[in-house]
Design an enzyme around this catalytic site. Structure first.
Site, mmCIF file in Angstrom:
data_model
loop_
_atom_site.group_PDB
_atom_site.id
_atom_site.type_symbol
_atom_site.label_atom_id
_atom_site.label_comp_id
_atom_site.label_asym_id
_atom_site.label_seq_id
_atom_site.Cartn_x
_atom_site.Cartn_y
_atom_site.Cartn_z
ATOM 1 N N ASP A 36 -49.221 33.180 9.133
ATOM 2 C CA ASP A 36 -48.941 31.845 9.662
ATOM 3 C C ASP A 36 -50.197 31.187 10.221
ATOM 4 O OD1 ASP A 36 -46.435 32.412 8.978
ATOM 5 O OD2 ASP A 36 -45.583 32.466 11.011
ATOM 6 N N ALA A 37 -51.040 32.006 10.872
ATOM 7 C CA ALA A 37 -52.223 31.445 11.527
ATOM 8 C C ALA A 37 -53.147 30.782 10.507
ATOM 9 C CB ALA A 37 -52.966 32.538 12.280
ATOM 10 N N TYR A 39 -52.223 29.519 7.617
ATOM 11 C CA TYR A 39 -51.543 28.295 7.181
ATOM 12 C C TYR A 39 -51.803 27.180 8.199
ATOM 13 C CZ TYR A 39 -47.754 25.143 5.821
ATOM 14 O OH TYR A 39 -47.031 24.045 5.435
ATOM 15 N N ASP A 40 -51.659 27.520 9.480
ATOM 16 C CA ASP A 40 -51.879 26.512 10.528
ATOM 17 C C ASP A 40 -53.300 25.977 10.480
ATOM 18 O OD1 ASP A 40 -49.313 26.917 11.291
ATOM 19 O OD2 ASP A 40 -49.787 28.253 12.978
ATOM 20 N N GLU A 117 -22.930 31.587 -7.636
ATOM 21 C CA GLU A 117 -23.758 31.222 -6.470
ATOM 22 C C GLU A 117 -22.928 31.318 -5.200
ATOM 23 O OE1 GLU A 117 -24.525 27.110 -7.306
ATOM 24 O OE2 GLU A 117 -25.407 27.585 -9.251
ATOM 25 N N LYS A 119 -21.381 29.858 -1.839
ATOM 26 C CA LYS A 119 -21.038 28.481 -1.438
ATOM 27 C C LYS A 119 -21.425 28.325 0.026
ATOM 28 C CE LYS A 119 -17.310 25.098 -1.632
ATOM 29 N NZ LYS A 119 -17.392 24.581 -0.285
ATOM 30 N N ASP A 121 -22.033 26.838 3.677
ATOM 31 C CA ASP A 121 -21.252 25.954 4.524
ATOM 32 C C ASP A 121 -22.202 25.039 5.280
ATOM 33 O OD1 ASP A 121 -19.024 24.911 5.578
ATOM 34 O OD2 ASP A 121 -18.561 26.581 6.914
ATOM 35 N N TYR A 229 -28.685 23.407 -5.742
ATOM 36 C CA TYR A 229 -27.740 24.064 -6.650
ATOM 37 C C TYR A 229 -27.389 23.282 -7.902
ATOM 38 C CZ TYR A 229 -24.486 21.426 -3.665
ATOM 39 O OH TYR A 229 -23.860 20.456 -2.954
ATOM 40 N N LYS A 294 -19.873 28.494 -12.128
ATOM 41 C CA LYS A 294 -20.034 27.306 -12.978
ATOM 42 C C LYS A 294 -20.273 27.763 -14.401
ATOM 43 C CE LYS A 294 -22.317 25.099 -9.098
ATOM 44 N NZ LYS A 294 -23.603 24.693 -8.509
ATOM 45 N N LYS A 318 -12.813 31.042 -2.321
ATOM 46 C CA LYS A 318 -13.035 30.995 -0.869
ATOM 47 C C LYS A 318 -12.800 32.350 -0.207
ATOM 48 C CE LYS A 318 -13.745 26.616 0.134
ATOM 49 N NZ LYS A 318 -12.878 26.003 1.016
ATOM 50 N N CYS A 412 -14.837 50.063 40.583
ATOM 51 C CA CYS A 412 -14.503 50.460 39.215
ATOM 52 C C CYS A 412 -12.980 50.473 39.040
ATOM 53 C CB CYS A 412 -15.080 51.840 38.933
ATOM 54 S SG CYS A 412 -14.536 52.532 37.368
ATOM 55 N N CYS A 415 -12.052 54.475 38.540
ATOM 56 C CA CYS A 415 -12.210 55.524 39.562
ATOM 57 C C CYS A 415 -12.409 54.959 40.964
ATOM 58 C CB CYS A 415 -13.361 56.450 39.197
ATOM 59 S SG CYS A 415 -14.972 55.689 39.398
ATOM 60 N N CYS A 430 -20.392 51.079 36.884
ATOM 61 C CA CYS A 430 -19.675 51.895 37.849
ATOM 62 C C CYS A 430 -20.631 52.998 38.282
ATOM 63 C CB CYS A 430 -18.443 52.493 37.170
ATOM 64 S SG CYS A 430 -17.846 53.986 37.964
ATOM 65 N N CYS A 436 -16.117 59.627 37.226
ATOM 66 C CA CYS A 436 -15.275 58.570 36.654
ATOM 67 C C CYS A 436 -14.660 59.053 35.336
ATOM 68 C CB CYS A 436 -16.126 57.328 36.420
ATOM 69 S SG CYS A 436 -15.223 55.987 35.652
HETATM 70 S S1 IVH Z 1 -21.578 22.518 -6.855
HETATM 71 C C1 IVH Z 1 -19.554 19.230 -9.040
HETATM 72 N N1 IVH Z 1 -22.610 24.620 -5.697
HETATM 73 O O1 IVH Z 1 -19.318 22.550 -1.830
HETATM 74 C C2 IVH Z 1 -20.172 20.378 -8.366
HETATM 75 N N2 IVH Z 1 -21.455 23.064 -4.332
HETATM 76 O O2 IVH Z 1 -16.575 21.458 -2.580
HETATM 77 C C3 IVH Z 1 -20.085 20.276 -6.899
HETATM 78 N N3 IVH Z 1 -21.430 23.613 -1.961
HETATM 79 O O3 IVH Z 1 -19.900 19.140 -1.571
HETATM 80 C C4 IVH Z 1 -21.068 21.003 -6.141
HETATM 81 N N4 IVH Z 1 -22.611 25.469 -2.111
HETATM 82 O O4 IVH Z 1 -21.463 20.667 -0.344
HETATM 83 C C5 IVH Z 1 -21.911 23.504 -5.517
HETATM 84 N N5 IVH Z 1 -23.616 26.510 -4.818
HETATM 85 C C6 IVH Z 1 -22.915 25.388 -4.629
HETATM 86 C C7 IVH Z 1 -22.469 24.969 -3.359
HETATM 87 C C8 IVH Z 1 -21.731 23.802 -3.256
HETATM 88 C C9 IVH Z 1 -21.977 24.631 -1.294
HETATM 89 C C10 IVH Z 1 -20.618 22.545 -1.341
HETATM 90 C C11 IVH Z 1 -21.154 21.182 -1.608
HETATM 91 C C12 IVH Z 1 -20.026 20.374 -2.170
HETATM 92 C C13 IVH Z 1 -18.834 21.232 -1.872
HETATM 93 C C14 IVH Z 1 -17.841 21.108 -3.000
#
Ligand code: IVH
Length: 675
Positions: A36-37, A39-40, A117, A119, A121, A229, A294, A318, A412, A415, A430, A436
């Site tokens: 890192d140093a 890079y800085d 992939e 998903k 959040d 993605y 996909k 999910k 405690c 005990c 305790c 105990c």
């Molecule tokens: S593909 C038409 N790939 O999930 C394809 N979405 O419910 C739509 N998301 O709004 C997106 N990881 O925010 C895709 N590897 C991933 C994802 C992903 C998270 C979220 C994305 C999207 C929502 C779809």
């Protein structure tokens, strides 16, 4: 241009190139090339040169991430191609049904290849590059219209301001998920808390709040990251014909793609991927709520098209939610092996990811104060993997009028001895020691546990009975138990009693490291115990040692050294050790590794997957003791990858790079542990 300006311009271009290349190594390849140093230093040099020659500053310079002024509002942005959502599958049957539907529509049998992939959040964003330069970024909004967050997206270090390499289309819209990692979220909230600022409920909200700042200087301070993605709007040539190849192109252009991404074939492999990632979910540094499959072939994707607001060619599988809401009915204090008092919330039972949770830990009084949890509060409980459920936070907005604050008891609960809390320590204890019953029970449970003496059939309930009936006070007395005594206990027939005696007998042959661990010395976990065993070789040497000598052992600092010395200073502890050995507890002689015997000096290993004979931490300590380095990621410098059960992506990486892969048996050989 003057000569000096000319050189400045060349230097600036050179520095930008170098910095962008380091960003690429760091964020995309996960293989930083410089510390890192360094890079800085490069970054500072570029800043200074640009300060001297402001007319040479360009918006895609890595110094220009944070824009000048806050906005008064975000502009609206119409997406050229709508940003759609995904259909969901909640079990294996629904996944198979999805696959069957595709086969029928495409009139093919079973040979569909899917890109798989995680998903994430977080929040979906769209980023447009024109001639390789980032020109506009937007939120998803309602899918058709979003908000222009270009200023904010530019502040994310893992988003390149200019694409690397060549061959990208003239205009390309990249889509991805912006998120905050779990650890960065914890740090961020702890910091907010310390400054009396608002804390966020979860990483997703924190990411959303950070992206929607009108002042990009605030966004720049937030630990946002991205994984790309897919692509949306494209003008010009340069895109491959499968999703996975497109993702590879994105990577080569400097865009970050999730390393867990892979290709699978057919629904069974999809499900195996879902399960594999599900197992890893807890260890992943970011929150996911599922995995996405996909159809890999873009031609097939186009054939399948869309239905309502989602593509027919993709599905999200999910995972069950790991957090739920419930009410705190009471808080009680549990006493552990070392006397530590743990506040435990008794909850209105709630189903979290398939398991009923009615107790959750509050860890210690500092945590209680930090979270300000009270009896009567509605709280978020989290259950993840096999860790103990915990109270994550209280919902202050739902707090009823009458709540009860949680107070540390002065005595405690088991005990009645005094409870003390040392200054600067989060934990209250305790003072009863082995007087105990709770501490006695816990020390026996620890002794019998799987990673310690591994006494089959000697579970928590049985130990509680043994202590309550006065049959066993200290661990050495376990070996004096007789069949007739055991059969007086609840649910203990003659057969189980005999089995237990046999298991006790069997446990007498152990390893020195397990024996040390089983003694339950404060802060001596499996790894430290193993290091102590390898360093000293026999129990008398450990008993006779001092704090200075102990600190020569890997992993042992002044605090642990003190705990060890204090433990063996107690006559009753030395007595118990003696009695255990007299009772027949024994182990094979330890082969001492002399300090000079660094047989693995210069070697670099990477560990992945679960091992049967030791934890990964133990394996790491053992390799290090022989002079090897243990790295977190695979690179050209890796000597070998040691792959246990269910290895992760590191194994794939090793195979790609042609790095040697060893199994657990070879590891044991390396360590000189013949079995
Ligand atoms: S593909 C038409 N790939 O999930 C394809 N979405 O419910 C739509 N998301 O709004 C997106 N990881 O925010 C895709 N590897 C991933 C994802 C992903 C998270 C979220 C994305 C999207 C929502 C779809």
């Amino acid at each position: 241009m003057s000569a000096s300006k000319d050189t400045a311009s060349t230097q600036i271009e050179q520095l930008r190139k170098e910095i962008n290349q380091h960003n690429y190594r760091y964020y995309v390849l996960d293989e930083p090339a410089v510390p890192d140093a360094e890079y800085d230093r490069l970054f500072q040099r570029l800043l200074r040169l640009e300060e001297k020659h402001p007319d040479l500053i360009s918006p895609d310079s890595p110094t220009q991430r944070v824009g000048a002024s806050p906005l008064s509002a975000f502009d609206e942005v119409k997406h050229h191609i709508p940003m759609l959502s995904l259909a969901n599958a909640f079990d294996e049957k629904e996944l198979h049904a999805f696959h069957r539907r595709l086969c029928e529509r495409l009139e093919i049998d079973d040979a569909i290849e899917y890109a798989a992939e995680p998903k994430l959040d977080g929040l979906a964003v769209s980023i447009i590059y024109t001639d390789g330069v980032l020109t506009r970024a937007a939120t998803r909004g309602d899918g058709y219209t979003g908000e222009d967050i270009t200023q904010n997206i530019r502040t994310i270090d893992s988003v390149p301001l200019r694409l690397l390499g060549a061959g990208y289309p003239k205009t390309i819209e990249v889509r991805g998920e912006v998120f905050i990692s779990k650890s960065a979220f914890d740090d961020m909230n702890a910091n907010a808390e310390a400054h009396g600022e608002k804390v966020f409920a979860n990483p997703r909200n924190a990411a959303a709040g950070s992206l929607r700042q009108l002042d990009p200087r605030i966004t720049a301070k937030r630990p946002l990251e991205i994984y790309c993605y897919s692509v949306g709007w494209v003008e010009g040539d340069g895109l491959a014909s499968t999703h996975s190849e497109i993702l590879n192109s994105l990577k080569s252009w400097g865009l970050r793609v999730n390393p867990e991404t892979t290709i699978v074939s057919g629904p069974n492999e999809c499900w195996a991927y879902y399960e594999k990632i599900g197992k890893k979910r807890q260890q992943l540094p970011y929150e996911i709520d599922g995995v996405v499959f996909k159809v890999n072939d873009i031609l097939l994707q186009n054939k399948l098209g869309f239905v309502s607001r989602a593509p027919r060619w993709a599905i999200a599988c999910k995972y069950p939610a790991q957090e739920e809401l419930t009410v705190v009915l009471n808080v009680e204090f549990q006493v552990g092996r070392t006397g530590a008092l743990t506040p435990v919330a008794r909850l209105q039972p709630v189903n979290v990811a398939g398991v009923t949770v009615s107790n959750a830990t509050l860890h210690n009084m500092d945590e209680v104060a930090r979270k300000d949890v009270r009896v009567g509060d509605t709280v978020v409980v989290r259950r993840a993997g096999d860790v103990i459920p915990e109270v994550v936070r209280a919902l202050k907005e739902r707090r009823p009028k009458r709540t009860r604050r949680i107070k540390l008891p002065q005595h405690c609960p088991v005990c009645g001895s005094e409870v003390v809390r040392a200054e600067e320590e989060a934990v209250a204890r305790c003072t009863g020691g082995l007087y105990c019953a709770a501490q006695r029970k816990e020390s026996i449970k620890h002794y019998a546990s799987r990673k310690a003496m591994d006494i089959e059939g000697l579970g928590d309930k049985l130990i509680e009975q043994l202590v309550e009936q006065g049959l066993v006070e200290h661990v050495d007395q376990l070996y004096e138990l007789r069949c007739e005594q055991l059969t007086t206990l609840e649910r203990m027939g003659e057969k189980s009693a005999k089995n237990l005696i046999a298991a006790l007998e069997k446990s007498k042959l152990t390893t020195f490291a397990r024996f040390i661990y089983a003694l339950g010395i404060r802060e001596v976990g499996e790894v430290t115990a193993s290091n102590l065993a390898n360093h000293f070789g026999n129990i008398d040497s450990i008993i006779g040692t001092d704090e200075v000598a102990l600190q020569e052992v890997a992993d042992v600092g002044p605090i642990v050294a003190k705990h060890i010395v204090v433990f063996f200073q107690q006559p009753h502890n030395r007595n118990i050790v003696k009695k255990l050995i007299t009772a027949g507890v024994h182990w094979p002689e330890v082969q001492l590794v002399s300090v000079l015997e660094k047989t693995l000096e210069g070697k670099v290993y990477v560990l992945t997957g679960g091992l049967n004979n030791m934890t990964r931490e133990e394996a790491k300590a053992k390799l290090q003791a022989l002079g090897a380095k243990v790295a977190g990621s695979v690179s050209g410098k890796t000597t070998a990858v040691i792959a246990g059960e269910n290895p992760g992506s590191k194994l794939e990486k090793a195979q790609q790079l042609g790095v040697t892969v060893l199994n657990e048996a070879s590891l044991l050989e390396l360590l000189g542990i013949g079995r």
